[in-house]
Design an enzyme around this catalytic site. Structure first.
Site, PDB file in Angstrom:
ATOM      1  N   SER A 137      36.362  41.567  38.069  1.00 26.20           N
ATOM      2  CA  SER A 137      36.634  41.187  36.676  1.00 26.20           C
ATOM      3  C   SER A 137      35.534  41.603  35.704  1.00 26.20           C
ATOM      4  CB  SER A 137      36.883  39.682  36.605  1.00 26.20           C
ATOM      5  OG  SER A 137      37.311  39.329  35.329  1.00 26.20           O
ATOM      6  N   HIS A 138      34.873  40.643  35.094  1.00 27.19           N
ATOM      7  CA  HIS A 138      33.878  40.948  34.059  1.00 27.19           C
ATOM      8  C   HIS A 138      32.489  41.206  34.643  1.00 27.19           C
ATOM      9  CE1 HIS A 138      33.826  36.727  35.007  1.00 27.19           C
ATOM     10  NE2 HIS A 138      32.555  36.718  34.653  1.00 27.19           N
ATOM     11  N   ASP A 303      38.685  42.697  29.387  1.00 24.49           N
ATOM     12  CA  ASP A 303      37.581  42.761  30.347  1.00 24.49           C
ATOM     13  C   ASP A 303      37.846  43.788  31.447  1.00 24.49           C
ATOM     14  OD1 ASP A 303      39.600  41.323  31.578  1.00 24.49           O
ATOM     15  OD2 ASP A 303      38.203  40.177  32.820  1.00 24.49           O
ATOM     16  N   ASP A 305      39.200  43.850  34.388  1.00 20.55           N
ATOM     17  CA  ASP A 305      40.514  43.948  35.031  1.00 20.55           C
ATOM     18  C   ASP A 305      41.671  43.647  34.085  1.00 20.55           C
ATOM     19  OD1 ASP A 305      39.645  41.280  34.930  1.00 20.55           O
ATOM     20  OD2 ASP A 305      40.891  40.706  36.621  1.00 20.55           O
ATOM     21  N   ASP A 307      42.489  41.027  32.168  1.00 19.04           N
ATOM     22  CA  ASP A 307      43.149  39.728  32.001  1.00 19.04           C
ATOM     23  C   ASP A 307      42.535  38.870  30.890  1.00 19.04           C
ATOM     24  OD1 ASP A 307      40.859  39.171  33.427  1.00 19.04           O
ATOM     25  OD2 ASP A 307      41.857  38.059  35.044  1.00 19.04           O
ATOM     26  N   ARG A 308      41.358  39.246  30.398  1.00 18.20           N
ATOM     27  CA  ARG A 308      40.767  38.460  29.298  1.00 18.20           C
ATOM     28  C   ARG A 308      41.073  39.090  27.955  1.00 18.20           C
ATOM     29  NH1 ARG A 308      35.084  35.802  31.099  1.00 18.20           N
ATOM     30  NH2 ARG A 308      35.764  35.208  33.177  1.00 18.20           N
ATOM     31  N   LYS A 402      46.323  35.616  33.693  1.00 21.18           N
ATOM     32  CA  LYS A 402      46.082  35.765  32.264  1.00 21.18           C
ATOM     33  C   LYS A 402      46.244  37.234  31.891  1.00 21.18           C
ATOM     34  CE  LYS A 402      41.078  35.440  32.868  1.00 21.18           C
ATOM     35  NZ  LYS A 402      40.488  34.709  33.984  1.00 21.18           N
TER      36      LYS A 402
HETATM   37  C1  VG1 Z   1      35.071  32.089  34.983  1.00 18.42           C
HETATM   38  C2  VG1 Z   1      35.741  31.310  33.881  1.00 18.42           C
HETATM   39  C3  VG1 Z   1      37.107  30.813  34.338  1.00 18.42           C
HETATM   40  C4  VG1 Z   1      37.940  32.021  34.797  1.00 18.42           C
HETATM   41  C5  VG1 Z   1      37.187  32.785  35.864  1.00 18.42           C
HETATM   42  C6  VG1 Z   1      37.915  34.043  36.290  1.00 18.42           C
HETATM   43  O1  VG1 Z   1      34.863  31.260  36.102  1.00 18.42           O
HETATM   44  O2  VG1 Z   1      34.942  30.228  33.475  1.00 18.42           O
HETATM   45  O3  VG1 Z   1      37.720  30.150  33.260  1.00 18.42           O
HETATM   46  O4  VG1 Z   1      39.173  31.590  35.308  1.00 18.42           O
HETATM   47  O5  VG1 Z   1      35.906  33.175  35.375  1.00 18.42           O
HETATM   48  O6  VG1 Z   1      38.117  34.915  35.226  1.00 18.42           O
HETATM   49  P1  VG1 Z   1      33.449  30.546  36.423  1.00 18.42           P
HETATM   50  O7  VG1 Z   1      33.696  29.787  37.700  1.00 18.42           O
HETATM   51  O8  VG1 Z   1      32.425  31.619  36.503  1.00 18.42           O
HETATM   52  O9  VG1 Z   1      33.174  29.637  35.256  1.00 18.42           O
HETATM   53  V1  VG1 Z   1      38.091  36.566  35.520  1.00 18.42           V
HETATM   54  O10 VG1 Z   1      38.618  37.378  34.122  1.00 18.42           O
HETATM   55  O11 VG1 Z   1      36.531  36.762  36.023  1.00 18.42           O
HETATM   56  O12 VG1 Z   1      39.173  36.765  36.798  1.00 18.42           O
HETATM   57 CO    CO Z   2      39.106  39.294  34.398  1.00 17.16          CO
END
Ligand code: VG1
Ligand code: CO
Length: 568
Positions: A137-138, A303, A305, A307-308, A402
Site C-alpha cells: 500500500s502506502h 496511494d 495500491d 485504495d486511498r 476502499k
Molecule cells: C492504516 C490505517 C487503517 C487502514 C490501513 C490499511 O492502518 O490506519 O485505517 O485500514 O492502514 O490501509 P494502521 O494499522 O497502520 O493504522 V492501506 O491503504 O495501507 O491498505
Molecule cells: Co492502500
C-alpha cells in the site's frame, strides 16, 4: 492447448536428480521450516523486501493460505499487485505454486498490475474463489522498501480476522510447500490465454473492467460537461503508483479532461523514492498546488495500491471524515446511490461527522475497528452502503475494498450536479451538521517494547480516568474499544483506547498495524463545534488543548517522546 500432467517428487532442496517423464511437469514438495513472524497486520502481511526474499519465506505464507483454504484448488484465482519492486518475482512464484496446488485458472492483471479496488471487483467478476493482491500500500517500495501480500476471498473482500488467524496458525506449523519446477514461458505482459501445466492463465487488461464498473455508478455525462469545458481545472496525483493508468483512462480518456491532468502517472517500482501516501505530510507538494489564489478547482490523489484518496479544493484539503459525511449526505445526487443508503459505517478513530448524517437520514451507523476487513460483513449483509476511515479511505457496496478513484469521481459528480465548489459544499455541510475538527498525531517509536509499555500502562489505567481534569478539560468517560460484529457475532478486543471529554472532544490511542520497522503510536483528536462563527478556525488551534491532554494522559514525556513525527 498443451497441458502436461503433473509429476510429483519430494525434495529437501531446490535441486533434484531425476528428470520428469516425457510430457509431464514436475511438482516439487519442498521441505521447509516455519517462520514465526507471518502474522498479518491491519491489511495483509507486510515486511521489508529483504525479509520476503529469504528462501522459502513467501512460499511458506502462500502455502499456508492454500492449506487453510482447500477450496482454492480446482477453482479460479485473481493475481495482481501495485507494481512495486519484487512484484514480478512474487507473481512468478505464485503461479508455480498455484499450478502445483491444483488451481484450475488464474486471472492476472497485465504486467502484474491490479489496483486493490480493481482486484476486489475482478474476483467476483470472474467467479474466482479468491485473489492475491501483492502490495504494501502506502509503504515505500524498492529493494530497501517494503513488500506485502494480501489474500482476499470470493466476494472480493479481505480475509476476516478469523481466517487471517487460521492462516497465521498454519504458518507456524508448515513443513512443506508445493511448487512447480518452473514457470518458464509464461509472459505476464502478453494479453490472452496461456497455460502452466494443467492451469490456464488469462492475462487481462487491469483497467477496463474497473473503469466500466465506475462508469455505471456515476453520471459520466455530467462530469464530462464539467471537466471538458475548459474552465474547471483539475489535477490528479498518482504518485508514480498503480492508479496512473486507471486515472488516465477514466479522467483523460473517458471523461475528456485535458492531457496532463494526471500527474506522476507512470507506475514505478520504487514510487520514485517517495511514500505513495496521499496525505498532507507525504504529498505536501501536491497540496501546495492548491493553496494559491490561482490554484486548480479540484484535486485528487491516491496511494500505492489505489485504495486511498485525498480530496482537495482551492485552499482546502477535505478531511477524510468530512468527506465520508458529505458523500453520505448527498448520495442521492449520484446514480449508483439514488435509492438512498441502507446504513453507513466508519472505523472507530474516524471522526463522528458521518454519525450525524446517518442520524438525520434515519439510517444506522456502525463503528468498526481500523482495517477495511471489518466492513465486509456489513457490506455483504446489505446493512451499509457507504463506509470510510480517517486514513483517507472511502468506498461503498460496489466493492469490498476502499477505492481511491471512486471517491474522486463521487466528488466530481457532486460538483457537477450541485454547481458548487468544494469549499461551498464543505461550508454548507458544517452549517447544517456542525464541524468535527480532526487531526492524527503519529509518533514513530523505534523501540517496539517501549511502545507496548506505553500502551499497556495507559490501558491499565483507562477505567480510572473518568472525572480526571487536565489543562481545563475533564474526562467524561474512557474505555478500551471492543467490537462485536453484528453479522457473525465475533468479538475483537483491544482495538484502541478512547477518551471522551465533557466538552464534546475525543482522543483515541492505538498502535499502527501496517509498519514494518519499529512502532507507530497514533493519537487521533476530534472536537465537535456547532457555533458557525468558530467553524473557520484551524484544526491545529482548536485541537491544541486536546492534544496537550492526550500527551499528558499517556505520559509521553516519561517515555522520552515529545514531538509527533507527523500531524495529518
Ligand atoms: C492504516 C490505517 C487503517 C487502514 C490501513 C490499511 O492502518 O490506519 O485505517 O485500514 O492502514 O490501509 P494502521 O494499522 O497502520 O493504522 V492501506 O491503504 O495501507 O491498505
Ligand atoms: Co492502500
Amino acid at each position: 492447448m498443451n497441458m502436461p500432467a503433473l509429476y510429483h517428487t519430494q525434495v529437501s532442496t531446490q535441486t533434484w536428480q531425476t528428470a520428469p517423464p516425457e510430457g509431464m511437469m514436475k511438482v516439487l514438495t519442498t521441505i521447509t521450516r516455519p517462520f514465526n513472524d507471518q502474522k498479518p497486520g491491519t491489511a495483509g502481511l507486510r515486511k521489508p523486501v529483504a525479509v520476503f526474499r529469504q528462501p522459502h519465506y513467501l512460499e511458506n505464507f502462500i502455502q499456508s493460505i492454500f492449506d487453510t483454504c482447500p477450496a482454492l484448488s480446482n477453482a479460479a484465482l485473481v493475481i495482481g499487485g501495485d507494481g512495486r519492486f519484487y512484484n514480478r518475482e512474487a507473481i512468478a512464484i505464485l503461479l508455480r505454486m498455484a499450478a502445483a496446488n491444483g488451481v484450475k485458472r488464474v486471472v492476472v492483471g497485465r504486467g502484474g498490475l491490479l489496483s486493490t479496488p480493481a482486484a476486489s471487483l475482478m474476483i467476483p467478476h470472474v467467479a474466482a474463489a479468491g485473489g492475491f493482491i501483492l502490495t504494501a500500500s502506502h509503504n515505500p517500495g524498492g529493494p530497501e522498501g517494503d513488500f506485502g501480500i494480501k489474500f482476499n476471498i470470493a466476494n472480493g473482500g479481505q480475509a476476516s480476522e478469523t481466517l487471517t488467524n487460521a492462516i497465521y496458525q498454519r504458518s507456524l506449523n508448515i513443513d512443506r510447500y508445493l511448487i512447480l519446477d518452473t514457470a518458464a514461458g509464461i509472459d505476464i505482459d502478453a494479453p490472452g490465454r496461456q497455460a502452466l501445466a494443467a492451469m490456464s492463465i488469462d492475462i487481462v487488461d487491469p483497467v477496463a473492467h474497473y473503469a466500466d464498473t465506475l462508469e455505471r455508478l456515476f453520471d459520466f455525462e455530467r462530469i464530462r460537461t464539467l471537466v471538458a469545458n475548459g474552465k474547471f481545472r483539475m489535477r490528479f496525483d498518482a504518485l508514480h503508483a498503480v492508479t496512473g493508468p486507471y486515472a488516465e483512462e477514466i479522467l483523460e480518456h473517458r471523461l475528456g479532461a485535458p492531457p496532463g491532468t494526471v500527474l506522476h502517472g507512470i507506475p514505478r517500482q520504487d514510487f520514485a523514492g517517495q511514500h505513495p501516501d496521499p496525505n498532507p505530510h507525504d504529498a505536501a507538494g501536491f497540496v501546495r498546488l492548491f493553496m494559491g489564489a490561482d490554484s486548480p478547482d479540484f484535486g485528487g490523489a491516491s496511494d500505492g495500491d489505489g485504495d486511498r484518496n485525498m480530496i482537495l479544493g482551492r485552499g482546502h484539503m477535505v478531511s477524510p471524515g468530512d468527506s465520508l459525511a458529505v458523500l453520505a449526505a448527498s448520495a442521492r445526487h449520484v446514480p449508483g446511490y439514488r435509492d438512498g443508503l441502507t446504513g453507513v459505517a466508519r472505523s472507530m478513530p474516524t471522526s463522528q461527522a458521518v454519525d450525524r448524517v446517518a442520524g438525520k437520514l434515519g439510517v444506522p451507523c456502525y463503528e468498526t475497528p481500523s482495517g477495511w476487513r471489518f466492513f465486509c460483513n456489513l457490506l455483504d449483509a446489505g446493512m451499509i452502503s457507504l463506509c470510510g476511515e480517517e486514513s483517507f479511505g472511502t468506498s461503498s457496496n460496489h466493492a469490498r475494498e476502499k477505492d481511491g478513484l471512486w471517491a474522486v469521481l463521487f466528488w466530481l459528480n457532486l460538483i457537477a450536479v450541485r454547481g458548487e465548489t468544494v469549499d461551498e459544499i464543505l461550508l454548507q455541510h458544517w452549517r447544517e451538521y456542525g464541524r468535527d475538527f480532526f487531526q492524527r498525531h503519529d509518533f514513530f517509536i523505534a523501540d517496539t517494547e517501549l511502545s507496548e509499555q506505553l500502551m499497556s500502562r495507559l490501558a491499565n489505567s483507562i477505567n480510572t480516568l473518568a472525572g480526571k481534569q487536565t489543562g481545563g478539560l475533564t474526562v467524561r468517560t474512557a474505555d478500551s474499544f471492543t467490537y462485536r460484529d453484528p453479522v457473525d457475532g465475533s468479538i475483537s478486543r483491544n482495538q484502541g483506547l478512547r477518551v471522551f471529554t465533557e466538552n464534546g472532544g475525543r482522543i483515541v490511542y492505538r498502535l499502527s498495524g501496517t509498519g514494518t520497522r519499529g512502532a507507530t503510536l497514533r493519537i487521533y483528536l476530534e472536537q465537535y463545534e456547532t457555533d458557525q462563527s468558530r467553524q473557520q478556525q484551524t484544526p491545529a488551534s482548536v485541537l491544541a488543548p486536546l492534544a496537550r491532554m492526550a500527551y499528558t494522559l499517556a505520559r509521553l514525556e516519561n517515555f522520552g517522546i515529545s514531538t509527533p513525527t507527523s500531524i495529518i
